[in-house]
Scaffold this motif. Structure first.
Motif, PDB file in Angstrom:
ATOM      1  N   PHE A  14      42.219 -17.887  24.627  1.00  0.00           N
ATOM      2  CA  PHE A  14      40.558 -17.549  24.773  1.00  0.00           C
ATOM      3  C   PHE A  14      40.486 -17.362  25.581  1.00  0.00           C
ATOM      4  N   TYR A  15      39.011 -17.033  25.683  1.00  0.00           N
ATOM      5  CA  TYR A  15      38.661 -15.734  26.600  1.00  0.00           C
ATOM      6  C   TYR A  15      37.838 -16.804  28.343  1.00  0.00           C
ATOM      7  N   SER A  16      38.517 -16.036  29.504  1.00  0.00           N
ATOM      8  CA  SER A  16      37.700 -17.262  30.111  1.00  0.00           C
ATOM      9  C   SER A  16      36.882 -17.701  30.739  1.00  0.00           C
ATOM     10  N   ASN A  17      36.015 -17.118  29.602  1.00  0.00           N
ATOM     11  CA  ASN A  17      34.032 -17.514  29.688  1.00  0.00           C
ATOM     12  C   ASN A  17      33.988 -18.189  28.695  1.00  0.00           C
ATOM     13  N   GLU A  18      34.804 -19.250  27.908  1.00  0.00           N
ATOM     14  CA  GLU A  18      34.563 -19.716  26.533  1.00  0.00           C
ATOM     15  C   GLU A  18      33.046 -21.197  26.029  1.00  0.00           C
ATOM     16  N   HIS A  19      33.255 -20.414  25.147  1.00  0.00           N
ATOM     17  CA  HIS A  19      31.641 -21.887  25.206  1.00  0.00           C
ATOM     18  C   HIS A  19      31.868 -22.733  23.537  1.00  0.00           C
ATOM     19  N   GLU A  20      31.525 -23.811  23.443  1.00  0.00           N
ATOM     20  CA  GLU A  20      32.089 -24.053  22.618  1.00  0.00           C
ATOM     21  C   GLU A  20      30.995 -24.499  21.271  1.00  0.00           C
ATOM     22  N   PRO A  21      32.056 -24.657  20.163  1.00  0.00           N
ATOM     23  CA  PRO A  21      32.813 -25.581  19.996  1.00  0.00           C
ATOM     24  C   PRO A  21      34.075 -24.610  20.440  1.00  0.00           C
ATOM     25  N   ILE A  22      34.986 -26.144  20.386  1.00  0.00           N
ATOM     26  CA  ILE A  22      36.776 -25.524  20.877  1.00  0.00           C
ATOM     27  C   ILE A  22      36.846 -24.514  19.785  1.00  0.00           C
ATOM     28  N   HIS A  23      37.530 -23.344  19.743  1.00  0.00           N
ATOM     29  CA  HIS A  23      38.033 -22.274  19.153  1.00  0.00           C
ATOM     30  C   HIS A  23      38.777 -21.341  19.869  1.00  0.00           C
ATOM     31  N   VAL A  24      39.698 -20.343  18.967  1.00  0.00           N
ATOM     32  CA  VAL A  24      41.286 -20.212  19.263  1.00  0.00           C
ATOM     33  C   VAL A  24      40.932 -19.014  18.790  1.00  0.00           C
ATOM     34  N   HIS A  25      40.941 -17.633  19.405  1.00  0.00           N
ATOM     35  CA  HIS A  25      41.264 -15.926  18.563  1.00  0.00           C
ATOM     36  C   HIS A  25      42.957 -15.993  18.375  1.00  0.00           C
ATOM     37  N   VAL A  26      42.796 -15.722  17.874  1.00  0.00           N
ATOM     38  CA  VAL A  26      44.096 -14.525  17.190  1.00  0.00           C
ATOM     39  C   VAL A  26      44.232 -13.685  16.342  1.00  0.00           C
ATOM     40  N   GLU A  27      45.345 -13.006  16.950  1.00  0.00           N
ATOM     41  CA  GLU A  27      45.196 -11.064  17.347  1.00  0.00           C
ATOM     42  C   GLU A  27      46.525 -11.038  16.348  1.00  0.00           C
ATOM     43  N   HIS A  28      46.660 -10.471  15.837  1.00  0.00           N
ATOM     44  CA  HIS A  28      47.990  -9.878  15.153  1.00  0.00           C
ATOM     45  C   HIS A  28      48.299  -8.308  14.845  1.00  0.00           C
ATOM     46  N   ALA A  29      49.031  -7.776  14.427  1.00  0.00           N
ATOM     47  CA  ALA A  29      49.354  -6.358  13.792  1.00  0.00           C
ATOM     48  C   ALA A  29      48.001  -5.329  13.096  1.00  0.00           C
ATOM     49  N   ASP A  30      47.610  -6.736  12.433  1.00  0.00           N
ATOM     50  CA  ASP A  30      46.661  -6.646  10.850  1.00  0.00           C
ATOM     51  C   ASP A  30      45.515  -6.303  11.158  1.00  0.00           C
ATOM     52  N   GLY A  31      45.281  -6.995  12.717  1.00  0.00           N
ATOM     53  CA  GLY A  31      43.318  -7.782  13.266  1.00  0.00           C
ATOM     54  C   GLY A  31      43.844  -9.136  13.715  1.00  0.00           C
ATOM     55  N   VAL A  32      42.656  -9.166  14.046  1.00  0.00           N
ATOM     56  CA  VAL A  32      42.019 -10.382  14.700  1.00  0.00           C
ATOM     57  C   VAL A  32      40.929 -11.488  13.997  1.00  0.00           C
ATOM     58  N   ALA A  33      41.518 -12.618  14.550  1.00  0.00           N
ATOM     59  CA  ALA A  33      40.709 -13.193  13.776  1.00  0.00           C
ATOM     60  C   ALA A  33      40.033 -14.572  14.443  1.00  0.00           C
ATOM     61  N   LYS A  34      39.554 -15.484  14.396  1.00  0.00           N
ATOM     62  CA  LYS A  34      38.328 -16.620  15.162  1.00  0.00           C
ATOM     63  C   LYS A  34      38.462 -17.954  14.748  1.00  0.00           C
ATOM     64  N   TYR A  35      39.264 -18.709  15.062  1.00  0.00           N
ATOM     65  CA  TYR A  35      39.621 -20.997  14.124  1.00  0.00           C
ATOM     66  C   TYR A  35      38.809 -21.814  15.178  1.00  0.00           C
ATOM     67  N   ASN A  36      38.182 -22.159  14.565  1.00  0.00           N
ATOM     68  CA  ASN A  36      37.580 -23.376  15.299  1.00  0.00           C
ATOM     69  C   ASN A  36      38.395 -24.098  14.992  1.00  0.00           C
ATOM     70  N   LEU A  37      38.972 -25.015  16.001  1.00  0.00           N
ATOM     71  CA  LEU A  37      39.586 -26.113  16.322  1.00  0.00           C
ATOM     72  C   LEU A  37      38.692 -27.830  15.967  1.00  0.00           C
ATOM     73  N   LEU A  38      38.341 -28.462  15.341  1.00  0.00           N
ATOM     74  CA  LEU A  38      37.539 -29.275  14.521  1.00  0.00           C
ATOM     75  C   LEU A  38      38.378 -30.534  15.159  1.00  0.00           C
ATOM     76  N   ASP A  39      38.516 -32.204  15.053  1.00  0.00           N
ATOM     77  CA  ASP A  39      39.165 -33.111  15.493  1.00  0.00           C
ATOM     78  C   ASP A  39      40.068 -33.362  14.751  1.00  0.00           C
ATOM     79  N   ASP A  40      39.951 -32.836  12.871  1.00  0.00           N
ATOM     80  CA  ASP A  40      40.700 -33.417  11.822  1.00  0.00           C
ATOM     81  C   ASP A  40      41.355 -32.015  11.112  1.00  0.00           C
ATOM     82  N   ARG A  41      41.132 -31.125  11.280  1.00  0.00           N
ATOM     83  CA  ARG A  41      41.221 -29.898  10.822  1.00  0.00           C
ATOM     84  C   ARG A  41      40.909 -28.548  11.815  1.00  0.00           C
ATOM     85  N   VAL A  42      40.761 -27.881  10.799  1.00  0.00           N
ATOM     86  CA  VAL A  42      40.973 -25.955  11.757  1.00  0.00           C
ATOM     87  C   VAL A  42      39.892 -24.870  10.919  1.00  0.00           C
ATOM     88  N   GLU A  43      38.994 -24.590  10.802  1.00  0.00           N
ATOM     89  CA  GLU A  43      38.629 -23.943  10.650  1.00  0.00           C
ATOM     90  C   GLU A  43      37.922 -22.193  10.922  1.00  0.00           C
TER      91      GLU A  43
END
Length: 79
Positions: A14-43
């Motif tokens: 995550f970036y140093s100046n993030e905001h809610e909701p809780i989320h994570v950025h994912v980087e891989h060779a073919d691209g990037v994505a962003k997922y929210n981390l909810l209480d019971d699942r990822v989105e």
């Protein structure tokens, strides 16, 4: 940009100046994505180039480590 975890060529962060909701950025060779981390699942919020197989693997890694990532978010952002 605090890196949380690196696994199978995926970088989870995550970036140093993030905001809610809780989320994570994912980087891989073919691209990037962003997922929210909810209480019971990822989105999936955003995908820029990750192929379906990469998205599934990233999501699986996030699901397995969701609690740890949430704890890291709370520690980093003093929540």
């Amino acid at each position: 940009m605090p890196k949380i975890y690196e696994y199978f060529g995926f970088i989870f962060y995550f970036y140093s100046n993030e905001h809610e909701p809780i989320h994570v950025h994912v980087e891989h060779a073919d691209g990037v994505a962003k997922y929210n981390l909810l209480d019971d699942r990822v989105e999936l919020v955003e995908n820029k180039g990750l192929k379906p197989a990469s998205l599934r693997l990233a999501e699986s890694i996030l699901e397995e480590n969701r609690v740890n990532f949430i704890q890291e978010w709370n520690k980093t952002f003093n929540m």
